[in-house]
Design an enzyme around this catalytic site. Structure first.
Site, PDB file in Angstrom:
ATOM      1  N   GLY A  31      28.993 -33.748 -45.193  1.00 48.04           N
ATOM      2  CA  GLY A  31      28.549 -32.833 -44.401  1.00 48.04           C
ATOM      3  C   GLY A  31      28.156 -31.485 -44.897  1.00 48.04           C
ATOM      4  O   GLY A  31      27.234 -31.422 -45.379  1.00 48.04           O
TER       5      GLY A  31
ATOM      6  N   PRO B  45      25.244 -37.171 -40.452  1.00 45.07           N
ATOM      7  CA  PRO B  45      24.598 -36.145 -39.510  1.00 45.07           C
ATOM      8  C   PRO B  45      25.136 -35.063 -38.962  1.00 45.07           C
ATOM      9  O   PRO B  45      26.381 -35.011 -38.404  1.00 45.07           O
ATOM     10  CB  PRO B  45      24.513 -37.238 -38.134  1.00 45.07           C
ATOM     11  CG  PRO B  45      25.512 -38.210 -38.465  1.00 45.07           C
ATOM     12  CD  PRO B  45      25.828 -38.304 -39.952  1.00 45.07           C
TER      13      PRO B  45
ATOM     14  N   TYR C 238      30.850 -38.564 -27.101  1.00 44.70           N
ATOM     15  CA  TYR C 238      29.523 -38.855 -26.535  1.00 44.70           C
ATOM     16  C   TYR C 238      29.590 -39.979 -25.918  1.00 44.70           C
ATOM     17  O   TYR C 238      30.523 -40.793 -25.752  1.00 44.70           O
ATOM     18  CB  TYR C 238      28.414 -38.600 -27.584  1.00 44.70           C
ATOM     19  CG  TYR C 238      28.396 -37.325 -28.145  1.00 44.70           C
ATOM     20  CD1 TYR C 238      28.268 -36.008 -27.158  1.00 44.70           C
ATOM     21  CD2 TYR C 238      28.689 -36.994 -29.280  1.00 44.70           C
ATOM     22  CE1 TYR C 238      28.382 -34.853 -27.719  1.00 44.70           C
ATOM     23  CE2 TYR C 238      28.913 -35.691 -29.880  1.00 44.70           C
ATOM     24  CZ  TYR C 238      28.572 -34.443 -28.958  1.00 44.70           C
ATOM     25  OH  TYR C 238      28.793 -33.166 -29.458  1.00 44.70           O
TER      26      TYR C 238
ATOM     27  N   THR D  25      24.445 -31.546 -36.431  1.00 39.62           N
ATOM     28  CA  THR D  25      23.649 -30.988 -35.472  1.00 39.62           C
ATOM     29  C   THR D  25      23.487 -29.243 -35.878  1.00 39.62           C
ATOM     30  O   THR D  25      24.043 -28.671 -36.337  1.00 39.62           O
ATOM     31  CB  THR D  25      24.366 -30.850 -34.016  1.00 39.62           C
ATOM     32  OG1 THR D  25      24.606 -32.059 -33.584  1.00 39.62           O
ATOM     33  CG2 THR D  25      23.765 -29.929 -33.256  1.00 39.62           C
TER      34      THR D  25
ATOM     35  N   GLN E 283      19.785 -40.690 -36.294  1.00 39.18           N
ATOM     36  CA  GLN E 283      20.821 -40.882 -35.278  1.00 39.18           C
ATOM     37  C   GLN E 283      20.638 -40.809 -33.904  1.00 39.18           C
ATOM     38  O   GLN E 283      20.077 -39.883 -33.587  1.00 39.18           O
ATOM     39  CB  GLN E 283      22.123 -40.088 -35.720  1.00 39.18           C
ATOM     40  CG  GLN E 283      23.226 -40.318 -34.744  1.00 39.18           C
ATOM     41  CD  GLN E 283      24.480 -39.291 -34.890  1.00 39.18           C
ATOM     42  OE1 GLN E 283      24.352 -38.146 -34.444  1.00 39.18           O
ATOM     43  NE2 GLN E 283      25.668 -39.728 -35.435  1.00 39.18           N
TER      44      GLN E 283
END
Length: 358
Positions: A315, A27, A181, A29, A101
Site C-alpha cells: 500500500g 487499492p 463496507y 483511497t 475496485q
C-alpha cells in the site's frame, strides 16, 4: 539476499492476465476526485506506478449518494466512465495493467456527504465512531435496514459498475468485500443481525456476496474479477464471532467461481482481533491467493518461497514510491509516505514523490 533473487520479480498468471512481476498496488483511497469525477491528475498518479505487476485503483462507488469520503470517485455515470478512460489509457500506454475496485459503502456513508440521503445496511446498527463531513467530525448515523428487493437492486448496481468499468478500459475489477463496507457488513455477524435469507448462517450472510460475484463475473468473465476480504479487521466497528470459520467457509465457496484472485488482508488494523487466517485460506482456496497488510519485500519473498501466497499487495510503500519495483530491485532507499497528504487535494503528496532518477 540479492534483490533480483526475490520471487516478487517472477512473472505470474493472474486469471486472464500475465503479470511481469508479483508486486501489486493495493487499492488506496486518495480523495482526489472532486464531484466524484476521475481526472487527469489521477491518471498521472496511476501511470507513474505502472511498473507494478498489477495496479488496483481505489474504492469506487457503484451508485450515487453512497460516498464515505467526499471526493471519492464513482463509476455510475457517463462522465465518470470518460474520466476513468484517462487513467486506463495512461496506464496501458505505460505498459501497465489496472483493475478497478467497485464498492458500496453501506452504513459508512454519511448523510452530510450525500445530500441528506440516509445510509443503508443489512441491519439498523450504526458504526460506533465519528467521520469527517463538510460540517466537521460527526457521529455515524443509524442506517436503514435494506429490504430484499433493495438488495437485489444493489446487485444490479454492481453489475452495471462492471459494465461501466469494462467500457472505461479496465483490465478487470476487484469486488470490495472488506473493511466494514456493505458486502463486509453482510458477511460479519456484528453488523448483520438479519433473520431472513441474508442473515444467520455463513451461507446466508454470504448470499449477497455470491449474487454480486455472479452478476460481475457474467459481465467481465471470472478471470478478470478479484475479491478483497478482511475477516479480522475491526475498522468501522466490525467483528465476527468466528472469523476463522468465516474465511474457511468463504474460501471453499469461492472455489466454484474460478476468480482471478482472492485478496486477503491478514490482520486487524487495530490489533483487536487476533487469528491466523492466511494459512486457512491457503489450505482451502484453490485459486490465486494475494496477501496484504504490512509486508516488506523480504517477507513477501519468504511468503512466495514458502508457497503461502501467489502475489503480495503493497500500500503506502507504492503510494510513496512510484518506482517501488525498481527501488527494491536496486536495494535503493525508499521515500517515506507523508500521512498528512493522504487525503488532501492536489499534487502534493500524490504525484510529486521523486523517482530514483530524479
Amino acid at each position: 539476499m540479492n534483490a533480483t533473487d526475490n520471487l516478487l520479480f517472477n512473472p505470474v498468471k493472474l486469471g486472464d492476465l500475465n503479470l511481469p512481476n508479483r508486486f501489486v498496488m493495493a487499492p488506496l483511497t486518495r480523495t482526489r476526485a472532486p464531484n466524484h469525477l476521475p481526472n487527469a491528475l489521477m491518471a498521472e498518479y496511476y501511470s507513474q506506478r505502472a511498473s507494478t505487476g498489477l495496479l488496483i485503483a481505489e474504492c469506487t462507488m457503484v451508485t450515487e449518494s453512497t460516498s464515505a469520503f467526499g471526493d471519492d470517485p464513482g463509476i455510475y455515470s457517463p462522465e465518470q466512465i470518460e474520466g476513468w478512460k484517462l487513467t486506463t489509457e495512461a496506464v496501458h500506454k505505460a505498459d501497465g495493467r489496472i483493475f478497478l475496485q467497485i464498492w458500496h459503502a453501506g452504513r459508512a456513508a454519511h448523510p452530510l456527504l450525500n445530500g441528506g440521503k440516509e445510509p443503508v445496511a443489512p441491519s439498523a446498527i450504526a458504526i460506533e465512531d465519528e467521520t469527517h463531513t463538510p460540517e466537521g467530525k460527526k457521529p455515524y448515523t443509524v442506517p436503514r435496514a435494506l429490504t430484499v428487493s433493495e438488495i437485489k437492486a444493489i446487485v444490479g448496481d454492481f453489475r452495471q459498475a462492471a459494465v461501466n468499468a469494462k467500457e472505461a478500459g479496465f483490465d478487470g475489477v476487484e469486488i470490495h468485500g472488506a473493511n466494514g463496507y456493505l458486502i463486509d457488513q453482510f458477511l460479519r455477524d456484528s453488523a448483520n443481525q438479519r433473520t431472513d435469507e441474508y442473515g444467520g448462517s455463513f451461507e446466508n450472510r454470504a448470499r449477497f456476496l455470491r449474487e454480486v460475484i455472479e452478476a460481475v463475473t457474467e459481465v467481465m468473465g471470472s478471470g478478470r474479477v478479484g475479491l478483497r476480504l478482511s475477516p479480522l479487521n475491526s475498522f468501522q466497528s466490525m467483528k465476527d464471532s468466528d472469523p476463522v470459520g468465516l474465511i474457511r467457509y468463504l474460501a471453499d465457496m469461492l472455489n466454484r467461481y474460478d476468480l482471478a484472485y482472492l485478496h486477503l488482508m491478514r490482520a486487524d488494523f487495530f490489533g483487536l482481533q487476533q487469528a491466523d487466517v492466511v494459512p486457512v485460506a491457503r489450505e482451502v482456496y484453490k485459486g490465486h491467493l494475494m496477501v496484504n497488510m504490512g509486508y516488506s519485500p523480504e517477507e513477501a519473498h519468504q511468503v512466495l518461497e514458502n508457497k503461502q501466497a501467489d502475489s503480495v499487495a503493497f500500500g503506502t510503500s507504492i503510494l510513496a514510491n512510484p518506482d517501488f519495483v525498481e527501488r527494491v530491485k536496486q536495494g535503493a532507499e525508499l521515500n517515506q509516505p507523508d500521512q498528512t497528504t493522504f487525503y488532501t487535494p492536489g499534487e502534493k503528496g500524490y504525484t510529486d514523490y521523486p523517482f530514483l532518477n530524479a
